[in-house]
Motif scaffolding. Structure first.
Motif, PDB file in Angstrom:
ATOM      1  N   ARG A 275       0.801  -1.220   0.000  1.00 22.01           N
ATOM      2  CA  ARG A 275       0.000   0.000   0.000  1.00 22.01           C
ATOM      3  C   ARG A 275       0.842   1.283   0.000  1.00 22.01           C
ATOM      4  N   THR A 276       2.134   1.146  -0.288  1.00 24.16           N
ATOM      5  CA  THR A 276       3.002   2.327  -0.302  1.00 24.16           C
ATOM      6  C   THR A 276       3.965   2.253  -1.485  1.00 24.16           C
ATOM      7  N   ARG A 277       3.884   3.264  -2.342  1.00 22.81           N
ATOM      8  CA  ARG A 277       4.718   3.329  -3.544  1.00 22.81           C
ATOM      9  C   ARG A 277       5.062   4.789  -3.838  1.00 22.81           C
ATOM     10  N   PRO A 278       6.042   5.343  -3.107  1.00 23.42           N
ATOM     11  CA  PRO A 278       6.450   6.727  -3.362  1.00 23.42           C
ATOM     12  C   PRO A 278       7.289   6.839  -4.624  1.00 23.42           C
ATOM     13  N   CYS A 279       7.488   8.080  -5.034  1.00 25.16           N
ATOM     14  CA  CYS A 279       8.297   8.367  -6.221  1.00 25.16           C
ATOM     15  C   CYS A 279       9.415   9.316  -5.818  1.00 25.16           C
ATOM     16  N   PRO A 280      10.559   8.781  -5.365  1.00 24.44           N
ATOM     17  CA  PRO A 280      11.673   9.659  -4.981  1.00 24.44           C
ATOM     18  C   PRO A 280      12.144  10.497  -6.161  1.00 24.44           C
ATOM     19  N   ASP A 281      12.745  11.637  -5.859  1.00 22.47           N
ATOM     20  CA  ASP A 281      13.264  12.492  -6.931  1.00 22.47           C
ATOM     21  C   ASP A 281      14.433  11.830  -7.644  1.00 22.47           C
ATOM     22  N   VAL A 282      15.330  11.207  -6.885  1.00 24.82           N
ATOM     23  CA  VAL A 282      16.488  10.499  -7.456  1.00 24.82           C
ATOM     24  C   VAL A 282      16.675   9.211  -6.655  1.00 24.82           C
ATOM     25  N   THR A 283      17.047   8.140  -7.343  1.00 25.72           N
ATOM     26  CA  THR A 283      17.250   6.847  -6.688  1.00 25.72           C
ATOM     27  C   THR A 283      18.481   6.171  -7.266  1.00 25.72           C
ATOM     28  N   ILE A 284      19.270   5.550  -6.403  1.00 24.91           N
ATOM     29  CA  ILE A 284      20.378   4.695  -6.853  1.00 24.91           C
ATOM     30  C   ILE A 284      19.899   3.258  -6.770  1.00 24.91           C
ATOM     31  N   ILE A 285      19.957   2.568  -7.904  1.00 19.43           N
ATOM     32  CA  ILE A 285      19.450   1.193  -7.986  1.00 19.43           C
ATOM     33  C   ILE A 285      20.484   0.287  -8.652  1.00 19.43           C
ATOM     34  N   ASP A 286      20.210  -1.024  -8.604  1.00 23.27           N
ATOM     35  CA  ASP A 286      21.040  -1.996  -9.312  1.00 23.27           C
ATOM     36  C   ASP A 286      20.968  -1.727 -10.812  1.00 23.27           C
ATOM     37  N   VAL A 287      22.098  -1.838 -11.496  1.00 23.96           N
ATOM     38  CA  VAL A 287      22.131  -1.533 -12.921  1.00 23.96           C
ATOM     39  C   VAL A 287      21.263  -2.504 -13.723  1.00 23.96           C
ATOM     40  N   GLU A 288      21.106  -3.736 -13.252  1.00 26.02           N
ATOM     41  CA  GLU A 288      20.241  -4.698 -13.954  1.00 26.02           C
ATOM     42  C   GLU A 288      18.791  -4.222 -13.947  1.00 26.02           C
ATOM     43  N   ALA A 289      18.357  -3.671 -12.825  1.00 24.08           N
ATOM     44  CA  ALA A 289      16.992  -3.141 -12.738  1.00 24.08           C
ATOM     45  C   ALA A 289      16.822  -1.946 -13.658  1.00 24.08           C
ATOM     46  N   ALA A 290      17.841  -1.075 -13.711  1.00 31.93           N
ATOM     47  CA  ALA A 290      17.769   0.111 -14.567  1.00 31.93           C
ATOM     48  C   ALA A 290      17.724  -0.249 -16.042  1.00 31.93           C
ATOM     49  N   ALA A 291      18.279  -1.396 -16.409  1.00 33.31           N
ATOM     50  CA  ALA A 291      18.314  -1.801 -17.815  1.00 33.31           C
ATOM     51  C   ALA A 291      16.965  -2.306 -18.321  1.00 33.31           C
ATOM     52  N   ASP A 292      16.046  -2.621 -17.423  1.00 36.48           N
ATOM     53  CA  ASP A 292      14.729  -3.116 -17.806  1.00 36.48           C
ATOM     54  C   ASP A 292      13.827  -1.933 -18.157  1.00 36.48           C
ATOM     55  N   MET A 293      13.639  -1.683 -19.441  1.00 34.43           N
ATOM     56  CA  MET A 293      12.898  -0.507 -19.898  1.00 34.43           C
ATOM     57  C   MET A 293      11.389  -0.634 -19.729  1.00 34.43           C
ATOM     58  N   ALA A 294      10.909  -1.792 -19.322  1.00 33.86           N
ATOM     59  CA  ALA A 294       9.464  -1.972 -19.116  1.00 33.86           C
ATOM     60  C   ALA A 294       9.051  -1.685 -17.674  1.00 33.86           C
TER      61      ALA A 294
END
Length: 198
Positions: free
Chosen positions: A88-107
């Motif tokens: 029930r919680t899904r914020p939208c941070p201004d900037v996030t550092i994530i795993d590069v594999e997750a960032a590569a998923d364009m969907a």
């Protein structure tokens, strides 16, 4: 004449969930384009974000570029992408550092907590309460190890850096940065803060 409320998306009987955000209509109740583009879900409630000031936009862009250029190969910086903290919680941070594999998923429309290493919130006049108290508490409870809060002081950014204490599950302030930010976690970072708003 039709009421705007007639077209407002009604929450399910159990309330909004994080997955519901992917199914909201694109336009608003009166045909406003991209009405639901800037919406977060906090504790089951939809939170609409106000229009961005130029100061805010400069910091988002500058921090994203600066962090991405310094990040090790297994990490990437993204801007204004949702993080699913729970059902029930899904914020939208201004900037996030994530795993590069997750960032590569364009969907992807959101990231999961284990993929997230740092979240950054830039405080706006309308978001002070959420960005100073509510959202950091939710990020810490979910287990995100690093949190930065960025505020404006006389037209310049000030960055409050927090690290999660695994013993208490809450954030502790590790530094307040004016002019230049230098930290060693989640990786070595050096950013000239004043240049971000010039």
């Amino acid at each position: 004449m039709s009421s705007a409320l007639e077209y407002w998306p009604a929450p399910p009987p159990w309330g909004w969930t994080a997955d519901d955000l992917d199914h909201l209509p694109s336009d608003g109740p009166n045909g406003e384009p991209d009405f639901f583009k800037h919406v977060e879900l906090i504790d089951g409630a939809l939170v609409f974000m106000s229009p961005q000031r130029r100061f805010h936009e400069c910091l988002i862009r500058g921090l994203t570029e600066g962090l991405d250029s310094q990040a090790p190969g297994h990490l990437a910086a993204v801007q204004q992408m949702d993080v699913k903290l729970g059902p029930r919680t899904r914020p939208c941070p201004d900037v996030t550092i994530i795993d590069v594999e997750a960032a590569a998923d364009m969907a992807r429309t959101c990231y999961e907590v284990p993929e997230v290493h740092l979240v950054i919130e830039i405080v706006s006049p309308e978001s002070v309460e959420r960005d100073r108290k509510l959202k950091p508490q939710r990020y810490a409870e979910a287990g995100i190890p690093h949190f930065w809060r960025v505020e404006e002081n006389e037209g310049r950014p000030v960055v409050y850096v927090y690290e999660r204490d695994p013993a208490t599950g809450s954030y502790g302030l590790t530094g307040i940065h004016h002019g230049r930010l230098t930290v060693s976690v989640p990786f070595r970072i050096e950013i000239d803060l004043d240049r971000l708003v010039k």
